[in-house]
Design a protein around this motif. Structure first.
Motif, PDB file in Angstrom:
ATOM      1  N   LYS A  35     -21.734   4.706  -1.886  1.00  0.00           N
ATOM      2  CA  LYS A  35     -22.367   3.596  -1.849  1.00  0.00           C
ATOM      3  C   LYS A  35     -21.109   2.384  -1.944  1.00  0.00           C
ATOM      4  N   LYS A  36     -20.366   2.823  -2.990  1.00  0.00           N
ATOM      5  CA  LYS A  36     -19.258   1.750  -3.261  1.00  0.00           C
ATOM      6  C   LYS A  36     -17.998   2.489  -4.007  1.00  0.00           C
ATOM      7  N   GLY A  37     -17.202   1.408  -4.012  1.00  0.00           N
ATOM      8  CA  GLY A  37     -15.884   1.952  -4.588  1.00  0.00           C
ATOM      9  C   GLY A  37     -15.322   1.038  -5.540  1.00  0.00           C
ATOM     10  N   LYS A  38     -14.719   1.087  -6.368  1.00  0.00           N
ATOM     11  CA  LYS A  38     -14.001   0.301  -7.309  1.00  0.00           C
ATOM     12  C   LYS A  38     -12.695   1.003  -8.088  1.00  0.00           C
ATOM     13  N   GLY A  39     -11.599   0.416  -7.982  1.00  0.00           N
ATOM     14  CA  GLY A  39     -10.403   0.763  -8.345  1.00  0.00           C
ATOM     15  C   GLY A  39     -10.398   2.514  -7.683  1.00  0.00           C
ATOM     16  N   ILE A  40     -10.046   3.351  -8.778  1.00  0.00           N
ATOM     17  CA  ILE A  40      -9.694   4.672  -8.149  1.00  0.00           C
ATOM     18  C   ILE A  40     -11.256   5.477  -7.999  1.00  0.00           C
ATOM     19  N   TYR A  41     -12.095   4.620  -8.330  1.00  0.00           N
ATOM     20  CA  TYR A  41     -13.390   5.417  -8.309  1.00  0.00           C
ATOM     21  C   TYR A  41     -14.280   5.404  -7.002  1.00  0.00           C
ATOM     22  N   LEU A  42     -14.913   6.161  -6.969  1.00  0.00           N
ATOM     23  CA  LEU A  42     -15.961   6.172  -5.637  1.00  0.00           C
ATOM     24  C   LEU A  42     -17.372   6.516  -6.467  1.00  0.00           C
ATOM     25  N   GLU A  43     -18.481   5.707  -6.138  1.00  0.00           N
ATOM     26  CA  GLU A  43     -19.608   5.933  -6.568  1.00  0.00           C
ATOM     27  C   GLU A  43     -20.650   6.274  -5.387  1.00  0.00           C
ATOM     28  N   HIS A  64      -9.846   0.762  -4.567  1.00  0.00           N
ATOM     29  CA  HIS A  64     -10.985   0.324  -3.627  1.00  0.00           C
ATOM     30  C   HIS A  64     -11.592  -1.137  -4.089  1.00  0.00           C
ATOM     31  N   SER A  65     -11.777  -2.033  -3.246  1.00  0.00           N
ATOM     32  CA  SER A  65     -12.548  -3.213  -3.363  1.00  0.00           C
ATOM     33  C   SER A  65     -11.356  -3.954  -4.013  1.00  0.00           C
ATOM     34  N   ASN A  66     -10.218  -4.049  -3.516  1.00  0.00           N
ATOM     35  CA  ASN A  66      -9.191  -5.030  -4.262  1.00  0.00           C
ATOM     36  C   ASN A  66      -9.600  -6.517  -3.829  1.00  0.00           C
ATOM     37  N   LYS A  67      -9.718  -7.175  -4.690  1.00  0.00           N
ATOM     38  CA  LYS A  67     -10.196  -8.820  -4.362  1.00  0.00           C
ATOM     39  C   LYS A  67      -9.056  -9.253  -3.523  1.00  0.00           C
ATOM     40  N   ARG A  68      -7.830  -9.302  -3.607  1.00  0.00           N
ATOM     41  CA  ARG A  68      -7.057 -10.178  -2.906  1.00  0.00           C
ATOM     42  C   ARG A  68      -7.128  -9.648  -1.344  1.00  0.00           C
ATOM     43  N   ILE A  69      -7.175  -8.189  -1.183  1.00  0.00           N
ATOM     44  CA  ILE A  69      -7.428  -7.621   0.245  1.00  0.00           C
ATOM     45  C   ILE A  69      -8.635  -8.276   0.957  1.00  0.00           C
ATOM     46  N   ASN A  70      -9.708  -8.102   0.013  1.00  0.00           N
ATOM     47  CA  ASN A  70     -11.073  -8.660   0.430  1.00  0.00           C
ATOM     48  C   ASN A  70     -11.123  -9.914   1.032  1.00  0.00           C
ATOM     49  N   LYS A  71     -10.320 -10.945   0.085  1.00  0.00           N
ATOM     50  CA  LYS A  71     -10.149 -12.062   0.489  1.00  0.00           C
ATOM     51  C   LYS A  71      -9.568 -12.481   1.787  1.00  0.00           C
ATOM     52  N   ALA A  72      -8.312 -11.634   2.217  1.00  0.00           N
ATOM     53  CA  ALA A  72      -7.406 -11.727   3.162  1.00  0.00           C
ATOM     54  C   ALA A  72      -8.493 -11.611   4.498  1.00  0.00           C
ATOM     55  N   ILE A  73      -9.187 -10.479   4.272  1.00  0.00           N
ATOM     56  CA  ILE A  73     -10.029 -10.121   5.392  1.00  0.00           C
ATOM     57  C   ILE A  73     -11.020 -11.252   5.931  1.00  0.00           C
ATOM     58  N   TYR A  74     -11.551 -11.778   4.785  1.00  0.00           N
ATOM     59  CA  TYR A  74     -12.620 -12.942   5.072  1.00  0.00           C
ATOM     60  C   TYR A  74     -11.785 -14.171   5.654  1.00  0.00           C
ATOM     61  N   LYS A  75     -10.825 -14.400   5.122  1.00  0.00           N
ATOM     62  CA  LYS A  75     -10.020 -15.649   5.471  1.00  0.00           C
ATOM     63  C   LYS A  75      -9.507 -15.420   6.839  1.00  0.00           C
ATOM     64  N   GLN A  76      -9.235 -14.270   7.294  1.00  0.00           N
ATOM     65  CA  GLN A  76      -8.742 -14.155   8.506  1.00  0.00           C
ATOM     66  C   GLN A  76      -9.783 -14.138   9.495  1.00  0.00           C
ATOM     67  N   SER A  77     -10.965 -13.672   9.171  1.00  0.00           N
ATOM     68  CA  SER A  77     -12.208 -13.577   9.948  1.00  0.00           C
ATOM     69  C   SER A  77     -12.647 -14.982  10.160  1.00  0.00           C
ATOM     70  N   LEU A 335      -0.311  -7.761   5.985  1.00  0.00           N
ATOM     71  CA  LEU A 335       0.586  -8.508   5.276  1.00  0.00           C
ATOM     72  C   LEU A 335       0.389  -8.989   4.093  1.00  0.00           C
ATOM     73  N   GLU A 336      -0.900  -9.194   3.567  1.00  0.00           N
ATOM     74  CA  GLU A 336      -1.311  -9.245   2.205  1.00  0.00           C
ATOM     75  C   GLU A 336      -0.850  -8.182   1.520  1.00  0.00           C
ATOM     76  N   ASN A 337      -1.035  -6.932   1.989  1.00  0.00           N
ATOM     77  CA  ASN A 337      -0.674  -5.865   1.278  1.00  0.00           C
ATOM     78  C   ASN A 337       0.817  -5.692   0.867  1.00  0.00           C
ATOM     79  N   LEU A 338       1.584  -6.143   2.019  1.00  0.00           N
ATOM     80  CA  LEU A 338       3.305  -6.238   1.674  1.00  0.00           C
ATOM     81  C   LEU A 338       3.517  -7.123   0.491  1.00  0.00           C
ATOM     82  N   LYS A 339       2.684  -8.498   0.478  1.00  0.00           N
ATOM     83  CA  LYS A 339       2.888  -9.191  -0.518  1.00  0.00           C
ATOM     84  C   LYS A 339       2.636  -8.899  -1.806  1.00  0.00           C
ATOM     85  N   ILE A 340       1.253  -8.063  -1.971  1.00  0.00           N
ATOM     86  CA  ILE A 340       0.914  -7.562  -3.249  1.00  0.00           C
ATOM     87  C   ILE A 340       1.932  -6.630  -3.672  1.00  0.00           C
ATOM     88  N   LEU A 341       2.393  -5.815  -3.025  1.00  0.00           N
ATOM     89  CA  LEU A 341       3.298  -4.768  -3.319  1.00  0.00           C
ATOM     90  C   LEU A 341       4.654  -5.261  -3.739  1.00  0.00           C
TER      91      LEU A 341
END
Ligand SMILES: *Cc1c(COP(=O)(O)O)cnc(C)c1O
Length: 454
Positions: A35-43, A64-77, A335-341
């Motif tokens: 149903k969902k994921g958070k950090g290293i966990y799947l539920e 899972h569900s990294n805030k910055r990545i999720n935001k990058a997807i939304y922003k780009q969309s 790109l966001e991933n590279l910045k985070i890393l």
């Protein structure tokens, strides 16, 4: 819809990958509905939580569900989700390519995009062949690949694959390759000792080249870890020596970093451990932290320049591309991933976790069925054997891996042993405490299936 209905429709409408569909009739084999994921966990849909010990098929790095990545997807969309990549371009693709090339010290500096690892391999093989055609050596059209290798499931990638169970059946459809030995240190094909090993297994590569170098375009390897073949690991010096062999015989070194790239081994790419530069690399899995399908094939000036010409007849053009080439949503994430890393200072960030895994793996050492414990950066594997002395493997029919998987689920971890190999490829954000917990679960699951007494 409730769970029973969902599972009924799942089996009715979906043909699953790598799965004997009839086996799903067995209650134990039903897929778990996540149903969902958070950090290293799947539920799952029932609220059970599991540590994602396999990074969701080796792709997830930031959890899972990294805030910055999720935001990058939304922003780009909101800007542009997709645009044709012939005649058009976009900032995420440009910025990402520049950043990636800089990270590779500008030695591999031309980035070709596609959308999965297999395809990145196809691109590399076509590029290598065409390079020699353009250099006036069209007879160099064959590739060397290693026993136990895995490079993907499309036909070109299967041609260079070396796992019989996955690849043998399709042989009539494949192009011909030369197969060299697998650098399987635990079961050394040359019967060498790890301590005194001088990569004797590379003789099999030289033997092929001695006879047929003028027909060989390149060799493709999985650097340091033959992952799908059973987390088979070998030392960096193998790649250092192989680079020299490639130069001596004028063949290209194609480095399939699909599984090991983006810091899985502790460095951006595994080839860095060997202090060499390949001619072509393929990368995919970690490239978007596991959030979007994307892959790259990156090569050198030397290869790129062979294609670069006025080319009035199109002979020197690289004819390859996909509908989702340089997919902007995926590029924004990459790109966001590279910045985070970069902000995490990822190489330093991983060091204590790698050390922690190394320490925790020791608890498996004395178990009577543990034949080998191996680790390369954030990849850990435990090879189980029937007999420690003779290294006799379990039979496939014993289903040891499957049984351990089921025990793991009960205890709250998704382990997916391969063959007879328990492994950990976790998201990088796993904490040291969680590493302890995960390895405890794995050890308990092992004991349930293979009690440690005579
Ligand atoms: C997974 C994998 C591939 C294939 O990538 P896909 O995205 O699944 O097509 C290729 N090479 C290696 C080394 C891999 O581990």
């Amino acid at each position: 819809m409730d769970k029973t209905e969902l599972l009924r429709d799942d089996i009715k409408y979906i043909w699953r990958p790598f799965t004997q569909m009839k086996s799903l009739e067995n209650e134990n084999n039903k897929p778990i509905i996540i149903k969902k994921g958070k950090g290293i966990y799947l539920e799952d849909i029932d609220g059970n939580k599991y540590i994602d010990a396999v990074s969701s098929w080796w792709v997830n790095t930031l959890g899972h569900s990294n805030k910055r990545i999720n935001k990058a997807i939304y922003k780009q969309s909101k800007n542009i989700e997709h645009v044709i990549f012939a005649g058009f371009t976009h900032t995420p693709a440009i910025e990402f390519s520049k950043k990636l090339v800089n990270l590779m010290n500008n030695k591999l500096n031309h980035v070709f995009f596609s959308d999965n690892g297999s395809t990145a391999v196809e691109v590399a093989l076509k590029m290598a062949y065409q390079y020699f055609v353009l250099k006036g050596q069209p007879q160099k059209r064959k590739f060397i690949a290693l026993k136990n290798s895995y490079h993907g499931d499309t036909l070109g990638a299967v041609s260079v694959g070396g796992i019989d169970m996955y690849h043998k059946l399709y042989k009539p459809l494949l192009f011909e390759i030369e197969q060299a030995l697998s650098p399987y240190c635990y079961r050394c094909p040359m019967n060498c000792d790890k301590q005194s090993c001088n990569c004797e297994c590379l003789e099999s590569v030289e033997n092929i080249l001695n006879n047929t170098a003028n027909e060989i375009a390149g060799i493709i390897i999985e650097p340091l870890v033959q992952a799908a073949g059973g987390m088979i690991m070998y030392p960096p010096k193998y790649i250092t020596k192989l680079r020299k062999i490639c130069d001596k015989y004028n063949i290209l070194l194609i480095d399939d970093e699909v599984a090991m790239g983006f810091y899985r081994t502790g460095k951006l790419f595994a080839y860095e451990h060997a202090g060499i530069v390949p001619d072509i690399i393929c990368a995919a899995k970690g490239i978007t932290a596991g959030y979007m399908p994307l892959s790259v094939t990156v090569t050198t000036d030397e290869i790129y320049n062979a294609f670069y010409d006025d080319d009035t007849d199109g002979y020197k053009t690289f004819y390859h591309g996909h509908s989702y080439t340089a997919y902007p949503l995926a590029l924004a994430v990459a790109l966001e991933n590279l910045k985070i890393l970069e902000e995490m200072n990822i190489e330093e960030y991983l060091k204590p976790k790698i050390a922690k895994f190394s320490k925790e793996l020791e608890k498996f050492r004395n178990h009577k069925n543990v034949g080998d414990i191996r680790q390369t950066g954030m990849v850990c594997a435990i090879e189980l054997v029937k007999d420690k002395k003779t290294k006799e493997p379990f039979n496939y029919e014993d289903g040891i891996g499957r049984k351990i998987y089921l025990e793991g689920l009960k205890l709250g971890a998704i382990l997916r042993p391969m063959w007879n190999c328990i492994y950990f490829i976790t998201p990088y954000i796993i904490t040291e405490k969680q590493i302890e917990k995960l390895t405890d679960i794995a050890y308990k699951s092992l004991l349930k299936v293979l009690p440690d007494k005579e």
